[in-house]
Enzyme design. Sequence first.
Site, PDB file in Angstrom:
ATOM      1  CB  CYS A  19       6.579   5.823  25.348  1.00 18.53           C
ATOM      2  SG  CYS A  19       4.855   5.550  25.715  1.00 18.53           S
ATOM      3  N   GLY A  72       0.830  -1.199   0.000  1.00 20.86           N
ATOM      4  CA  GLY A  72       0.000   0.000   0.000  1.00 20.86           C
ATOM      5  C   GLY A  72       0.864   1.248   0.000  1.00 20.86           C
ATOM      6  CB  THR A  73       4.007   2.029   1.827  1.00 25.80           C
ATOM      7  OG1 THR A  73       3.426   2.014   3.129  1.00 25.80           O
ATOM      8  CG2 THR A  73       5.094   3.083   1.777  1.00 25.80           C
ATOM      9  CG  HIS A 124      -1.156  -5.752   5.137  1.00 28.05           C
ATOM     10  ND1 HIS A 124      -1.118  -5.379   6.449  1.00 28.05           N
ATOM     11  CD2 HIS A 124      -0.588  -4.742   4.452  1.00 28.05           C
ATOM     12  CE1 HIS A 124      -0.549  -4.193   6.555  1.00 28.05           C
ATOM     13  NE2 HIS A 124      -0.216  -3.779   5.347  1.00 28.05           N
TER      14      HIS A 124
END
Lengths: 410, 96
Positions: free
Chosen positions: A352, A100-101, A228
């Site tokens: 974090c 997708g990226t 995915h």
Amino acid sequence: MPGTSPPAARVSLAPPAPRPTDARFAGWCDHERVAYFDAASTEPLHPAAREALIGALDAADPARLYGAARRSRMLLERAREEAAEVIGARPDEVSFTSSGTQAIHLGVLGTLLGRRRAGRRMVAGAVEHSSVLQAGAVHEREGGEMDVVGVGMTGRVDPEEFAAAVAREGTALACLQTANHEVGTLQPVARAAEACRAAGVPLLVDAAQTLGRLPVPPGWSVLAGSAHKWGGPAGVGVLAVRKGTRWRSPLPEDERERRRVPGFENVPAIVAAVAALRARVADAERDNARLSALVDRVREAVPRLVPDVEVVGDPVERVPHIVTFSCLYVAGEAILTELDRSGFAVSSGSSCTASTLRPSHVLEAMGVLTHGNVRVSLPWNASEADVDRFLAVLPDIVRRVRAAVGVESP
Amino acid sequence: MTTRRRDAGEAPRQEPAAPPEAALTIDALGRKCPIPIIMLAQQINDVPMNATVAVLADDPAAFTDVPAWCRLKSHHHVGSYELPQGGWAIHVRRNY
């Protein structure tokens, strides 16, 4: 070589006997040990995809002319037709990418390149996926301009502000997601598409969170998705470029996928991805209603059961499967660790928990609490019992995590 | 140098003027969220009503989270002022 003895063992072409699932991953989404609530990161492989993948594993090079190659090409082209039908595109407008990226990168940079004469401005919502913003950063490094349109507290882009940005002189491309991947809020894609049409600017729609779940909104010029996320295998993305949209590959020339995507096509994974897509679309109405009711239950129960919690994202204009909340005085990492120990796989936009040590750009842009953040995203087979168990253990986990840093809850 | 995104909601929270006087300054520099928020919550009642607490913080999360805490707890976020050494003085007025 003549004269050498035949190999001692021949390679077997028969399918191997089924083996138990690799123990390292067993149960990560099987609801036996772990309730998997991280579908927005990746949806568990759909059974239809598993079957199709195994069936197509031996696919040959679809670009060649012998029998096995022709069969492979047939599988690929049938997958393309079926994907095109779901997307609302012509098959020759659809390409498969390796993620997708990659679909976003190619969609953004290729359209900007194709529209270079129209201008060098790109418009994007502030809460777009990082792949859009990173592609925009590349564009800026090359002398282009990126105009980021802010969002309100629910994470929704203001359609009027977006329209005004699109209408500005020199806009080559506008990008908007169908829904936000972290808080689930739906974006005003239809109105953005109207504004883009009026301004003559192509609209790239990132449909990663909604393909297979919700209908594709009309009006896109470029559309990107990720298999995915809908229960296909990893390593398949979809890039659709509407006929008439100027697009030029930002990568070296390659003959594959109509010269849009370089590299050998992953036919087995593509076939599996489209099998999952069709299966998801067929069941979407039923799954959406069920998951949306569970999300409503979480949205209602969490602020009632846990003090000092903010549920973020739009309560109504949202995808069916995502709910996100932030707990005051709680480190995101601590709550994720405790939930993991109790058998829940969820994710967080708190700094974090990110490799960058920055809070999620989505939560920042919304101006909501970034610490103590929990995203629950339900896969298609999430059970009601697991959601209830989550709601049962959450209050005590938050109380303990807070007590550890000296905050006593009422 | 702090890196910040160009978000629409950001501009009003960043005031160009010099920071006004605060009744109490909480030094949370080098502390990660939620610690600066916890320190603020524990000490806000140490100042008189309508007085201002300045939270010094350099965790980027604090820039978003202190104003968000104010909204959730009905206190007033006066403004956030960049510190010369990096980070911000985030001013909060006690409302109740």
